[in-house]
Design a protein around this motif. Sequence first.
Motif, mmCIF file in Angstrom:
data_model
loop_
_atom_site.group_PDB
_atom_site.id
_atom_site.type_symbol
_atom_site.label_atom_id
_atom_site.label_comp_id
_atom_site.label_asym_id
_atom_site.label_seq_id
_atom_site.Cartn_x
_atom_site.Cartn_y
_atom_site.Cartn_z
ATOM 1 N N ALA A 128 -8.397 2.087 -2.067
ATOM 2 C CA ALA A 128 -8.775 0.681 -2.220
ATOM 3 C C ALA A 128 -10.268 0.477 -2.052
ATOM 4 O O ALA A 128 -10.818 -0.552 -2.448
ATOM 5 N N GLY A 129 -10.942 1.436 -1.455
ATOM 6 C CA GLY A 129 -12.388 1.410 -1.281
ATOM 7 C C GLY A 129 -12.873 2.829 -1.101
ATOM 8 O O GLY A 129 -12.067 3.773 -0.963
ATOM 9 N N LEU A 130 -14.181 3.000 -1.091
ATOM 10 C CA LEU A 130 -14.729 4.344 -0.946
ATOM 11 C C LEU A 130 -14.192 5.022 0.314
ATOM 12 O O LEU A 130 -13.898 6.222 0.300
ATOM 13 N N ASP A 131 -14.039 4.251 1.396
ATOM 14 C CA ASP A 131 -13.531 4.789 2.656
ATOM 15 C C ASP A 131 -12.256 4.071 3.103
ATOM 16 O O ASP A 131 -11.950 4.021 4.300
ATOM 17 N N ASP A 132 -11.534 3.504 2.160
ATOM 18 C CA ASP A 132 -10.320 2.738 2.459
ATOM 19 C C ASP A 132 -9.154 3.402 1.735
ATOM 20 O O ASP A 132 -8.853 3.091 0.587
ATOM 21 N N GLU A 133 -8.514 4.354 2.404
ATOM 22 C CA GLU A 133 -7.421 5.123 1.814
ATOM 23 C C GLU A 133 -6.090 4.651 2.369
ATOM 24 O O GLU A 133 -5.898 4.612 3.590
ATOM 25 N N ARG A 134 -5.191 4.281 1.468
ATOM 26 C CA ARG A 134 -3.874 3.766 1.870
ATOM 27 C C ARG A 134 -2.785 4.677 1.312
ATOM 28 O O ARG A 134 -2.966 5.307 0.275
ATOM 29 N N PRO A 135 -1.641 4.714 1.975
ATOM 30 C CA PRO A 135 -0.627 5.694 1.582
ATOM 31 C C PRO A 135 0.076 5.385 0.263
ATOM 32 O O PRO A 135 0.460 6.310 -0.460
ATOM 33 N N GLU A 136 0.257 4.115 -0.064
ATOM 34 C CA GLU A 136 1.015 3.758 -1.264
ATOM 35 C C GLU A 136 0.768 2.300 -1.616
ATOM 36 O O GLU A 136 0.185 1.537 -0.831
ATOM 37 N N ALA A 137 1.205 1.935 -2.826
ATOM 38 C CA ALA A 137 1.133 0.545 -3.278
ATOM 39 C C ALA A 137 2.180 0.365 -4.368
ATOM 40 O O ALA A 137 2.836 1.330 -4.805
ATOM 41 N N TRP A 138 2.322 -0.883 -4.811
ATOM 42 C CA TRP A 138 3.259 -1.193 -5.887
ATOM 43 C C TRP A 138 2.577 -2.110 -6.903
ATOM 44 O O TRP A 138 1.666 -2.876 -6.558
ATOM 45 N N ILE A 139 3.024 -1.997 -8.127
ATOM 46 C CA ILE A 139 2.643 -2.956 -9.167
ATOM 47 C C ILE A 139 3.836 -3.877 -9.381
ATOM 48 O O ILE A 139 4.933 -3.423 -9.751
ATOM 49 N N VAL A 140 3.617 -5.157 -9.120
ATOM 50 C CA VAL A 140 4.657 -6.160 -9.308
ATOM 51 C C VAL A 140 4.057 -7.309 -10.120
ATOM 52 O O VAL A 140 3.012 -7.863 -9.750
ATOM 53 N N ASP A 141 4.692 -7.642 -11.237
ATOM 54 C CA ASP A 141 4.174 -8.700 -12.121
ATOM 55 C C ASP A 141 2.722 -8.447 -12.516
ATOM 56 O O ASP A 141 1.907 -9.364 -12.616
ATOM 57 N N GLY A 142 2.390 -7.184 -12.707
ATOM 58 C CA GLY A 142 1.062 -6.831 -13.180
ATOM 59 C C GLY A 142 -0.015 -6.854 -12.120
ATOM 60 O O GLY A 142 -1.202 -6.730 -12.442
ATOM 61 N N ARG A 143 0.392 -6.995 -10.839
ATOM 62 C CA ARG A 143 -0.594 -7.074 -9.761
ATOM 63 C C ARG A 143 -0.279 -6.074 -8.648
ATOM 64 O O ARG A 143 0.851 -5.596 -8.528
ATOM 65 N N ILE A 144 -1.311 -5.799 -7.862
ATOM 66 C CA ILE A 144 -1.194 -4.838 -6.765
ATOM 67 C C ILE A 144 -0.621 -5.511 -5.531
ATOM 68 O O ILE A 144 -1.017 -6.633 -5.163
ATOM 69 N N THR A 145 0.312 -4.830 -4.880
ATOM 70 C CA THR A 145 0.763 -5.261 -3.564
ATOM 71 C C THR A 145 0.947 -4.038 -2.682
ATOM 72 O O THR A 145 1.274 -2.943 -3.157
#
Length: 368
Positions: free
Chosen positions: A13-30
């Motif tokens: 999500a950023g240069l130093d912002d690492e997250r384990p997972e995400a989802w695409i719902v209705d064309g957007r990130i959550t």
Amino acid sequence: MHDVVHLTGPVLAGLDDERPEAWIVDGRITYHRPAQEPSEAVGGWVLPGLVDAHCHLGLVAGGAAADGETLAQARTEAAAGVLLVRDCGSPADTRWLQARDDVPRLVRAGRHLARRRRYLRGLAVEVEPEDLVEAVRKEALAGDGWVKLVADWIDRDAGDLAPAFPPDVVRAAVAAAHAEGARVTAHTFAEETIDHLLDAGIDCLEHATGLQERHIPRLAEARIPIVPTLVNVATFPEIAARGEAKFPRYAAHMRALWERRHERVALAHTAGVPVYAGTDAGSVIAHGRIADEIGELAGAIGPAAAVDAAVWGARAWLGAAGLAEGDPADVVISAGDPRRDVSALRAPLHVFRGGRRAAAAGEADAKA
């Protein structure tokens, strides 16, 4: 119900912002697990779509491209992972691309503004100094908040690079653009030209091969970015060879600018000057070469900074969304962490634009 895509990560999500997972719902990130089961799980390192901050859609050698060719160019960029283009001048009216959802999002600068008979034929609005201010006002209204000046080019009488417009005219032109709410960027190869542009209050420098140590504190203090277009600068030796017989001074100058290309970018970056990735694709440089540009930048400023120059930093500079909660799902997915090895971006595993898979390169069709 809309399909849900599970991005199994890691998600940058950023240069130093690492997250384990995400989802695409209705064309957007959550980042909140949805109640609906995903229709697909996609693995790999997830980044916001790449930015080509100096690109020319709708341009071919000699002038404007046909709409079908323009669409093919845009799709080639998308297939390479570029989902945001800052178009630095085009003789074609490409506003129709902004209505499509299968190509990069587009920030336009209208047409190049160049001195008459001091630029490549067919590409620019060519004016004499007394007409530059009015032309700037017109292009400021025609673009998306940017105006592009061709601030220097070869002066055949002098046999070398030289500023295209007098300093007082450049100051008046930049002021006119600012009065219309537009920022001004400038093509510049030569050393002297940068002094004039900084005095005028320029907002960005394209190529900036003439960058000198005296310029760097002013750029850093004012946070004026450079877009080095190193894949374009790589052509300077060839340009020098073509001009050697008639313009030996110009040829020697172009070679000297090429020789210190990485050094000047490294000095600027170390001093805090913003650096962004742009290929100068269009006409001479083929579309879809953003990974090459990131690789060139990595040689000067390191891999993490080079990726930032084409991703998070570039998006923040242009006011574009990234991968925050609710942002449009414009993502590129690579097999490895590009912050450590930029070659991971050479063959994206997946590209989503607004949650939909981007069209493959070469699938151009007629304008919708």
